[in-house]
Design an enzyme around this catalytic site. Sequence first.
Site: not given
Length: 242
Positions: A89, A165, A198, A200
């Site tokens: 992760n 990314y 998400v 986060t």
Amino acid sequence: MLETKKIADVTGANRGLGFETCRKLAQQGIQVILASRDEQKGKTAAEKLQAEGLDVKFYPLDVTSADSIEHLAQFIRNEFEKLDILVNNAGIAKDPLEHPQGSVFNAKISTLRETMETNVYGPLLLCQALIPLMKEHNYGRVVNVSSGIGQLSGMDEMSTTYPGYRISKTALNVVTRMLANELKGTNILVNSVCPGWVKTDMGGPNAPRTIDQGVDTIVWLATLADDGPTNGFFRDRQPIDW
């Protein structure tokens, strides 16, 4: 060693998707190793889950360091003698911070290099170090947390924003497929997952998906039955195009 208890290692787990993945796995009776580069934040995160009555241990891990990964492998072997689940992760996304409207034309090679070190080489080194433990018992579940932003086909159509990314997640998917093909015929299942955008620290407050929605497929892939899928890319438990 607890013979019947599964052992899971989750990287980048002091917050966000990694932290909630630790919680959900531990709630299923799995012994979880919460791995984090920031030692204090990692310990605090593990203690929070321990306070919930969950079986979680902290271990410091810098996924960009081969020595750190080897120390983790030795700890797992000495402490548990096996590993059943690896959730890769840990990841970084520096492009949006450097160039919010970024383009491949202004991508810094230093940013690309740093992102690849964390998002691709780290997971690969972890697999090289830890899958041998899975092979000894012919059981393993490897989940690489990727992103639809790295798809070579489908809805995203490879725009040029966030090049570091984007390239890293495409490469991580390649690693997934290579590992799965090499492990074909074993009970070690390797898959990529796109958790979606998400809420986060990385995703930000405007993200449309909850943390529970984000981790659902991660946990599902981490606990697949022996006849479960391998060599796949999933979102919301459904296969998506690479």
